[in-house]
Design a protein around this motif. Structure first.
Motif, PDB file in Angstrom:
ATOM      1  N   PHE A   3       0.828  -1.194   0.000  1.00  0.00           N
ATOM      2  CA  PHE A   3       0.000   0.000   0.000  1.00  0.00           C
ATOM      3  C   PHE A   3       0.867   1.251   0.000  1.00  0.00           C
ATOM      4  O   PHE A   3       0.648   2.190  -0.748  1.00  0.00           O
ATOM      5  CB  PHE A   3      -0.917  -0.014   1.232  1.00  0.00           C
ATOM      6  CG  PHE A   3      -1.604   1.279   1.508  1.00  0.00           C
ATOM      7  CD1 PHE A   3      -2.523   1.793   0.603  1.00  0.00           C
ATOM      8  CD2 PHE A   3      -1.349   1.984   2.668  1.00  0.00           C
ATOM      9  CE1 PHE A   3      -3.162   3.000   0.856  1.00  0.00           C
ATOM     10  CE2 PHE A   3      -1.988   3.185   2.925  1.00  0.00           C
ATOM     11  CZ  PHE A   3      -2.899   3.695   2.014  1.00  0.00           C
ATOM     12  N   THR A   4       1.881   1.229   0.854  1.00  0.00           N
ATOM     13  CA  THR A   4       2.739   2.408   0.957  1.00  0.00           C
ATOM     14  C   THR A   4       4.109   2.004   1.496  1.00  0.00           C
ATOM     15  O   THR A   4       4.225   1.076   2.278  1.00  0.00           O
ATOM     16  CB  THR A   4       2.102   3.468   1.890  1.00  0.00           C
ATOM     17  OG1 THR A   4       2.880   4.643   1.866  1.00  0.00           O
ATOM     18  CG2 THR A   4       2.012   2.960   3.321  1.00  0.00           C
ATOM     19  N   GLU A   5       5.099   2.722   1.071  1.00  0.00           N
ATOM     20  CA  GLU A   5       6.455   2.521   1.581  1.00  0.00           C
ATOM     21  C   GLU A   5       6.469   2.878   3.072  1.00  0.00           C
ATOM     22  O   GLU A   5       5.833   3.862   3.466  1.00  0.00           O
ATOM     23  CB  GLU A   5       7.400   3.452   0.808  1.00  0.00           C
ATOM     24  CG  GLU A   5       8.823   2.944   0.644  1.00  0.00           C
ATOM     25  CD  GLU A   5       8.879   1.688  -0.220  1.00  0.00           C
ATOM     26  OE1 GLU A   5       9.781   0.882   0.016  1.00  0.00           O
ATOM     27  OE2 GLU A   5       8.025   1.516  -1.120  1.00  0.00           O
ATOM     28  N   LEU A   6       7.152   2.103   3.889  1.00  0.00           N
ATOM     29  CA  LEU A   6       7.292   2.453   5.312  1.00  0.00           C
ATOM     30  C   LEU A   6       8.765   2.757   5.602  1.00  0.00           C
ATOM     31  O   LEU A   6       9.655   2.066   5.099  1.00  0.00           O
ATOM     32  CB  LEU A   6       6.827   1.297   6.195  1.00  0.00           C
ATOM     33  CG  LEU A   6       5.334   0.916   6.126  1.00  0.00           C
ATOM     34  CD1 LEU A   6       5.050  -0.269   7.029  1.00  0.00           C
ATOM     35  CD2 LEU A   6       4.459   2.096   6.508  1.00  0.00           C
ATOM     36  N   SER A   7       8.986   3.764   6.417  1.00  0.00           N
ATOM     37  CA  SER A   7      10.363   4.110   6.765  1.00  0.00           C
ATOM     38  C   SER A   7      10.909   3.126   7.783  1.00  0.00           C
ATOM     39  O   SER A   7      10.148   2.402   8.442  1.00  0.00           O
ATOM     40  CB  SER A   7      10.415   5.520   7.356  1.00  0.00           C
ATOM     41  OG  SER A   7       9.831   5.501   8.641  1.00  0.00           O
ATOM     42  N   ALA A   8      12.221   3.116   7.929  1.00  0.00           N
ATOM     43  CA  ALA A   8      12.861   2.217   8.890  1.00  0.00           C
ATOM     44  C   ALA A   8      12.329   2.493  10.295  1.00  0.00           C
ATOM     45  O   ALA A   8      12.094   1.579  11.079  1.00  0.00           O
ATOM     46  CB  ALA A   8      14.378   2.391   8.847  1.00  0.00           C
ATOM     47  N   VAL A   9      12.132   3.762  10.601  1.00  0.00           N
ATOM     48  CA  VAL A   9      11.618   4.151  11.916  1.00  0.00           C
ATOM     49  C   VAL A   9      10.226   3.566  12.130  1.00  0.00           C
ATOM     50  O   VAL A   9       9.920   3.018  13.186  1.00  0.00           O
ATOM     51  CB  VAL A   9      11.564   5.691  12.036  1.00  0.00           C
ATOM     52  CG1 VAL A   9      10.853   6.092  13.327  1.00  0.00           C
ATOM     53  CG2 VAL A   9      12.966   6.275  11.990  1.00  0.00           C
ATOM     54  N   GLU A  10       9.395   3.695  11.128  1.00  0.00           N
ATOM     55  CA  GLU A  10       8.028   3.178  11.239  1.00  0.00           C
ATOM     56  C   GLU A  10       8.026   1.673  11.435  1.00  0.00           C
ATOM     57  O   GLU A  10       7.300   1.133  12.274  1.00  0.00           O
ATOM     58  CB  GLU A  10       7.227   3.564   9.991  1.00  0.00           C
ATOM     59  CG  GLU A  10       6.891   5.055   9.949  1.00  0.00           C
ATOM     60  CD  GLU A  10       6.434   5.524   8.579  1.00  0.00           C
ATOM     61  OE1 GLU A  10       5.773   6.567   8.514  1.00  0.00           O
ATOM     62  OE2 GLU A  10       6.753   4.851   7.568  1.00  0.00           O
ATOM     63  N   LYS A  11       8.855   1.013  10.663  1.00  0.00           N
ATOM     64  CA  LYS A  11       8.927  -0.442  10.790  1.00  0.00           C
ATOM     65  C   LYS A  11       9.363  -0.831  12.196  1.00  0.00           C
ATOM     66  O   LYS A  11       8.816  -1.752  12.797  1.00  0.00           O
ATOM     67  CB  LYS A  11       9.913  -1.024   9.776  1.00  0.00           C
ATOM     68  CG  LYS A  11       9.432  -0.906   8.341  1.00  0.00           C
ATOM     69  CD  LYS A  11      10.442  -1.532   7.389  1.00  0.00           C
ATOM     70  CE  LYS A  11      10.272  -0.939   5.995  1.00  0.00           C
ATOM     71  NZ  LYS A  11      11.262  -1.461   5.038  1.00  0.00           N
ATOM     72  N   GLN A  12      10.343  -0.100  12.697  1.00  0.00           N
ATOM     73  CA  GLN A  12      10.841  -0.410  14.024  1.00  0.00           C
ATOM     74  C   GLN A  12       9.762  -0.169  15.076  1.00  0.00           C
ATOM     75  O   GLN A  12       9.577  -0.969  16.001  1.00  0.00           O
ATOM     76  CB  GLN A  12      12.085   0.438  14.339  1.00  0.00           C
ATOM     77  CG  GLN A  12      12.832  -0.023  15.579  1.00  0.00           C
ATOM     78  CD  GLN A  12      13.247  -1.501  15.476  1.00  0.00           C
ATOM     79  OE1 GLN A  12      13.805  -1.920  14.474  1.00  0.00           O
ATOM     80  NE2 GLN A  12      12.922  -2.297  16.498  1.00  0.00           N
ATOM     81  N   ALA A  13       9.024   0.917  14.903  1.00  0.00           N
ATOM     82  CA  ALA A  13       7.964   1.256  15.857  1.00  0.00           C
ATOM     83  C   ALA A  13       6.908   0.148  15.880  1.00  0.00           C
ATOM     84  O   ALA A  13       6.404  -0.253  16.937  1.00  0.00           O
ATOM     85  CB  ALA A  13       7.320   2.579  15.477  1.00  0.00           C
ATOM     86  N   LEU A  14       6.612  -0.342  14.712  1.00  0.00           N
ATOM     87  CA  LEU A  14       5.640  -1.426  14.608  1.00  0.00           C
ATOM     88  C   LEU A  14       6.177  -2.650  15.341  1.00  0.00           C
ATOM     89  O   LEU A  14       5.495  -3.250  16.177  1.00  0.00           O
ATOM     90  CB  LEU A  14       5.405  -1.729  13.124  1.00  0.00           C
ATOM     91  CG  LEU A  14       4.319  -2.720  12.747  1.00  0.00           C
ATOM     92  CD1 LEU A  14       3.002  -2.338  13.405  1.00  0.00           C
ATOM     93  CD2 LEU A  14       4.153  -2.768  11.236  1.00  0.00           C
ATOM     94  N   GLU A  15       7.408  -2.973  15.044  1.00  0.00           N
ATOM     95  CA  GLU A  15       8.037  -4.126  15.669  1.00  0.00           C
ATOM     96  C   GLU A  15       8.045  -3.968  17.195  1.00  0.00           C
ATOM     97  O   GLU A  15       7.753  -4.913  17.934  1.00  0.00           O
ATOM     98  CB  GLU A  15       9.479  -4.260  15.153  1.00  0.00           C
ATOM     99  CG  GLU A  15      10.242  -5.444  15.702  1.00  0.00           C
ATOM    100  CD  GLU A  15       9.801  -6.770  15.098  1.00  0.00           C
ATOM    101  OE1 GLU A  15       9.162  -6.759  14.020  1.00  0.00           O
ATOM    102  OE2 GLU A  15      10.072  -7.814  15.714  1.00  0.00           O
ATOM    103  N   ASP A  16       8.329  -2.751  17.668  1.00  0.00           N
ATOM    104  CA  ASP A  16       8.437  -2.506  19.106  1.00  0.00           C
ATOM    105  C   ASP A  16       7.088  -2.566  19.815  1.00  0.00           C
ATOM    106  O   ASP A  16       7.045  -2.631  21.046  1.00  0.00           O
ATOM    107  CB  ASP A  16       9.062  -1.125  19.369  1.00  0.00           C
ATOM    108  CG  ASP A  16      10.527  -1.104  18.952  1.00  0.00           C
ATOM    109  OD1 ASP A  16      11.099  -2.194  18.757  1.00  0.00           O
ATOM    110  OD2 ASP A  16      11.085   0.008  18.791  1.00  0.00           O
ATOM    111  N   SER A  17       6.026  -2.498  19.055  1.00  0.00           N
ATOM    112  CA  SER A  17       4.702  -2.522  19.685  1.00  0.00           C
ATOM    113  C   SER A  17       4.247  -3.940  20.010  1.00  0.00           C
ATOM    114  O   SER A  17       3.234  -4.127  20.680  1.00  0.00           O
ATOM    115  CB  SER A  17       3.667  -1.888  18.758  1.00  0.00           C
ATOM    116  OG  SER A  17       4.046  -0.583  18.442  1.00  0.00           O
ATOM    117  N   THR A  18       4.983  -4.904  19.530  1.00  0.00           N
ATOM    118  CA  THR A  18       4.496  -6.273  19.667  1.00  0.00           C
ATOM    119  C   THR A  18       4.741  -6.825  21.065  1.00  0.00           C
ATOM    120  O   THR A  18       5.640  -6.382  21.775  1.00  0.00           O
ATOM    121  CB  THR A  18       5.173  -7.200  18.646  1.00  0.00           C
ATOM    122  OG1 THR A  18       6.563  -7.256  18.933  1.00  0.00           O
ATOM    123  CG2 THR A  18       4.954  -6.686  17.239  1.00  0.00           C
ATOM    124  N   GLY A  19       3.912  -7.784  21.420  1.00  0.00           N
ATOM    125  CA  GLY A  19       4.045  -8.426  22.721  1.00  0.00           C
ATOM    126  C   GLY A  19       4.466  -9.873  22.549  1.00  0.00           C
ATOM    127  O   GLY A  19       5.397 -10.166  21.794  1.00  0.00           O
TER     128      GLY A  19
END
Lengths: 252, 252
Positions: free
Chosen positions: A13-29
């Motif tokens: 859908f859209t390019e994600l920045s490295a920061v965004e990807k990391q933020a997503l990853e960091d939200s996981t439990g």
DNA sequence: CGGCTCATTGACCAACGTCAATGCCGGTGG
DNA sequence: CCACCGGCATTGACGTTGGTCAATGAGCCG
């Protein structure tokens, strides 16, 4: 990267920045494992966490009063089970593992934070729920208006493209860990008839199977046989994608 | 109050304050009229305004390659046509008027403002889209797993409850401005068979019709005949509602 | 009075369901 | 290693739901 498949899907859908990807990853439990046939979420639940399927296949389904089952969606790695349920007090259907599954739990408050801070991620997640809805509509069309054999062909086309988007295909072949009974419960028919449909597709040399592996010999033939138009998947470069692999399979 | 029916529907989910109602009302733009069979939104469009159906019935539908049609949703007063489409570049289906319709246009930026300022309204609107999705899932179950006559019965139950929620019923009777052909295109059958289904329901004294008016004699009988469980509509006090009218019909 | 759209009917047929086996294959206990 | 078991795939005969085709009727409107 436990969110690899989700990210791979979202980037359609859209390019994600490295920061965004990391933020997503960091939200996981936590990650939890489920055996085949085990329920991940049951009708009536109101889960505190968002569930992200990381490995295996699952289904959204309902059991009717007469005991029959209707499967309303397949979930594959990268798919979210319940982006929304916060608003409805309780699930009006269940989600069950079709094969052994790994499910990543994402606490709702962390998700909320993530979506507040990263507009782009938020939009990508909403986009994915809209695609889920579009798929649901197409399934209705499929069951309502196509004959049984084309129905199966159509579903196979869809699952190939979806699996491809998360790097789970090898050219025209991919793993579809479903029994014919499950497929029958998906497409509104009996297992016996589902079996006949498989035989038709095989006889027409449109597909072949080995165990749970399905291979599509010439996607274009199956596409036209099944009246498949990938538009509803809203994958970037869709029309082109029917034919070749739009992204190199991700390294494992 | 041009948003009367929408508010009536939203208040099934949560009470709205006078300020919130006014804010909603103030966000609205023009009203446009559409003739029966006219398209409100066509596949491929990416509309700038949100469309709120104020009067009449409309449908979400797709036309297949072989010319057949599948209707995927009915929209009645109070229903929004396209809460989301901003995120998908273009509509993957069309929305057409089934009867003469009045449609209220809500400019997207005003809607965005409204939702930003009024959390409660925002939640109510999202709730309504989730209900739409739940309805879609139930339609899949209906087509996939119920016999033609029960299918029709189920749909009639649903439309009665939905119409009731926006004050469009008179006890067990309401207007269903659909041809049998449209119903057939909704439930995956032929007009001829739809006609037979009507006759069965009439013969069983479950419903009767006069013109476009449908009356359900004993809702409970139709409910059990059709295996209808109103849970999926997520209406407050659902279970009770099957039987009596949960709110006095709004003054016109 | 046509001419339209929609509802209705009946004869016939095909797709799909039902019922009841049989075969296949991987897993497991002995 | 092998016999057995349980889940799934497959087969065939036969029944039923719902589709097809081709009319006929009924209501509405210019």
């Amino acid at each position: 990267m436990r969110t690899r498949s989700l990210i791979s899907k979202l980037e359609q859908f859209t390019e994600l920045s490295a920061v965004e990807k990391q933020a997503l990853e960091d939200s996981t439990g936590d990650i939890r494992e489920f055996a085949a046939k085990e329920d991940i979420i049951e009708q009536g639940d109101s889960p505190d966490d968002l569930h992200l399927l990381v490995e295996g296949w699952a289904s959204r389904y309902k059991i009717l009063a007469d005991g029959t089952r209707q499967i309303m969606a397949y979930l594959i790695p990268g798919d979210l089970c319940d982006v929304h349920v916060t608003l409805l007090e309780r699930m009006d259907h269940s989600i069950g593992a079709l094969s052994p599954c790994k499910v990543l739990f994402i606490p709702r408050h962390r998700l909320a934070n993530l979506m507040r801070k990263h507009e782009n991620v938020s939009r990508a997640l909403w986009w994915s729920t809209l695609v889920d809805e579009a798929i649901l509509r197409e399934w209705l069309v499929n069951i309502g208006r196509r004959r049984a054999d084309k129905r199966l062909g159509h579903l196979i086309c869809e699952m190939l493209l979806r699996a491809r988007a998360v790097g789970l295909t090898d050219d025209g072949t991919f793993e579809m860990p479903l029994t014919q009974e499950e497929l029958a419960d998906t497409m509104g028919m009996t297992p016996q008839h589902m079996n006949r449909c498989f035989q038709m597709l095989r006889a027409e040399r449109l597909i072949s199977t080995r165990g749970k592996l399905v291979t599509i010999h010439e996607l274009e033939k199956l596409v036209s046989f099944s009246d498949f138009d990938p538009l509803y998947l809203h994958q970037e470069g869709n029309r082109v994608a029917v034919g070749r692999n739009p992204r190199a399979p991700d390294a494992a």
